[in-house]
Design an enzyme around this catalytic site. Structure first.
Site, mmCIF file in Angstrom:
data_model
loop_
_atom_site.group_PDB
_atom_site.id
_atom_site.type_symbol
_atom_site.label_atom_id
_atom_site.label_comp_id
_atom_site.label_asym_id
_atom_site.label_seq_id
_atom_site.Cartn_x
_atom_site.Cartn_y
_atom_site.Cartn_z
ATOM 1 C CD GLU A 127 -4.797 -15.380 1.725
ATOM 2 O OE1 GLU A 127 -4.443 -16.089 0.762
ATOM 3 O OE2 GLU A 127 -3.995 -14.726 2.428
ATOM 4 C CG HIS A 136 -4.705 -7.528 4.810
ATOM 5 N ND1 HIS A 136 -4.632 -7.810 6.156
ATOM 6 C CD2 HIS A 136 -4.721 -8.728 4.183
ATOM 7 C CE1 HIS A 136 -4.605 -9.103 6.350
ATOM 8 N NE2 HIS A 136 -4.654 -9.698 5.152
#
Length: 205
Positions: free
Chosen positions: A92, A19
């Site tokens: 994550e 990202h």
């Protein structure tokens, strides 16, 4: 409309993108499951990544359950006319008590944080989720640096911390024929140049 080929993520080549810069990245803070948004720089990085992928024949994009991956995918999705596949199992790592703390307080990438996921539990979660993803191909997995490291670990690269910047794009390619020993994959940039993946001294335990 031509029929799309469905395939498991780990059955063949796939693109990977970290990202764009998040607000916590900008502050050098730990943000595992903290649902940080992109910074202004991150938004520009996401737009630049979409331009890099303009000539790539993507037919699906996978994002995690965290908003920073959705924001990073938006320019690509708009350009390709796609709707994302959402897989929270690729989120994550949960950094427990270290969530939101300065990165300087984290002893190591592979440290097991109080109240969070151990490295092995995290890597197992990522691998299980990756094994169950089935999407039209070619596909892009847009996730996190931890997701990237966990996939490499489970592919046999060991505990590594390759430098993958925000909004960086790479491709995972299976090696044919598969080697008798070592990882059966390589990671290359969009020009096809292999990425150097070696353990750092601090993480070789």
């Amino acid at each position: 409309m031509a029929m799309q080929t469905m395939r498991g993520l780990l059955d063949g080549p796939f693109y990977f993108m970290r990202h764009g810069e998040s607000t916590t990245n900008a502050k050098d803070h730990v943000a595992g499951l903290t649902d940080a948004h992109l910074s202004e720089i991150g938004l520009r990085q996401a737009a630049d990544a979409a331009e890099q992928l303009r000539g790539t024949d993507l037919v699906s994009v996978i994002v995690t359950g965290l908003y920073r991956t959705h924001q990073s995918a938006m320019p690509i999705l708009e350009q390709k006319g796609l709707t994302p596949f959402v897989e929270p199992g690729l989120n994550e790592r949960d950094w427990g008590e270290l969530e939101g703390r300065p990165l300087s307080e984290r002893p190591s990438t592979f440290y097991d944080p109080p109240g969070g996921e151990t490295w092995d539990a995290f890597a197992d979660r990522i691998w299980r989720a990756a094994q169950h993803v089935r999407v039209p191909v070619p596909t892009l997995l847009l996730a996190h640096s931890g997701t990237f490291r966990a996939i490499l670990y489970k592919m046999g690269f060991g505990k590594v911390r390759p430098q993958l910047g925000n909004a960086a794009l790479v491709e995972f390619r299976p090696l044919t024929p598969a080697p008798a020993e070592g990882p059966a994959w390589e990671v290359v940039d969009l020009a096809g140049v292999p990425m150097e993946i070696t353990p750092l001294k601090e993480d070789m335990t």
